[in-house]
Design a protein around this motif. Structure first.
Motif: not given
Length: 332
Positions: A2-18, A36-43
């Protein structure tokens, strides 16, 4: 989920290791997008040195939100993508591996493709450019598999890597997260599940850039593919294919056997390659591409190198020709 989705927003998921030497370029390629708009989520999947300082030092002024999450133990790329999905809030979710980067109009063109498509489209992927250590292009991958593609995927239809993909949040909510049991073929396993609930669309331009250099990628480990991913893939998806009919189940086994055989060839395991190609032919002789692959496997290392050279040339030529054609049509 379940998410509070923001219309039009693009979430970019970046898995990162080493791989800190590549991450800043990945992050800044997201910042440089024309959409725009873009959110960046780096894990950060418990990298030896935390990657948050790298993200903090990168240019991110254009982004709507930047969020870094760190795993306390290393859990693998699929788990990191799942963490990123759960932490994000966009109507659309796009993926970018930490050693890849994007051309500036990638997100804009994918969102436009969604807007121009029917509501049944839930997955849009772009073309891909592969580059070597020195930055030169080795080949292009031009996407052609589109529409309701489940049957085509059973037969091994090619797609592109996670870095080319954007998916509607509602589709992820329906099919679930990625399967963390797979050490390889994570993308294809998920794409197959996604294909059951939505149509696929393409943006043919090579807007995702994938590094294919010497720095070790998950696809390099042939033994894990053979001993873990291959049997697990068939165990999980043969019942799905059987639901559509026995011939589709056979097609799935044939295609995955051929895919494993290609990995065997790239790792010099010619006996394994022959064994799995023979299995492919036995299960579905209508997949004609298995026969020349079998001939190459029987020819050993010299034949493999010759075919690789020709294939790279043809892919580079075909990709450039297609890209120029698309560009000319856009400019008309």
């Amino acid at each position: 989920m379940s998410h509070d989705t923001e219309s039009g927003l693009v979430s970019v998921v970046v898995p990162a290791y080493g791989r800190p030497e590549y991450l800043d370029a990945a992050v800044e390629s997201v910042n440089d997008q024309t959409y725009a708009p873009i959110e960046l989520v780096v894990v950060d999947d418990c990298s030896p040195d935390p990657i948050e300082p790298i993200v903090a030092d990168a240019e991110t002024d254009s982004l709507h939100r930047v969020h870094v999450v760190r795993h306390e133990v290393n859990r693998g790329a699929n788990a990191a993508r799942n963490t990123g999905i759960e932490a994000s809030r966009g109507e659309f979710v796009a993926f970018l591996d930490d050693d890849d980067y994007w051309r500036p109009r990638k997100v804009e063109k994918q969102v436009r493709a969604f807007e121009n498509a029917s509501d049944e489209v839930g997955f849009v992927y772009t073309g891909q450019e592969n580059v070597a250590d020195d930055g030169t292009t080795t080949n292009y991958r031009v996407p052609e598999t589109r529409g309701w593609v489940t049957h085509e995927l059973f037969r091994g239809a090619p797609l592109c890597s996670f870095s080319s993909v954007m998916v509607r949040r509602s589709v992820i909510d329906e099919v679930g997260l990625l399967d963390t049991r797979f050490p390889s073929w994570q993308d294809r396993e998920w794409y197959l599940r996604v294909s059951e609930v939505c149509a696929f669309e393409t943006v043919t331009e090579p807007l995702a850039v994938r590094r294919v250099d010497s720095h070790g990628q998950i696809s390099d480990n042939y033994e894990q593919k053979r001993d873990v991913s291959y049997p697990l893939f068939l165990e999980k998806h043969r019942p799905l294919a059987r639901k559509y009919g026995r011939r589709h189940e056979k097609a799935l086994v044939a295609a995955q056997s051929r895919s494993l055989a290609h990995a065997a060839l790239m790792n010099g395991q010619y006996r394994d390659a022959v064994r799995f190609l023979l299995r492919s032919v036995r299960y579905d002789p209508s997949q004609a591409e298995s026969f020349p692959a079998l001939a190459v496997a029987l020819g050993g290392e010299r034949a493999v190198k010759a075919v690789q050279h020709v294939k790279r040339f043809l892919e580079r030529f075909r990709g450039r020709t297609k890209f120029r054609s698309d560009t000319n049509e856009t400019n008309v």
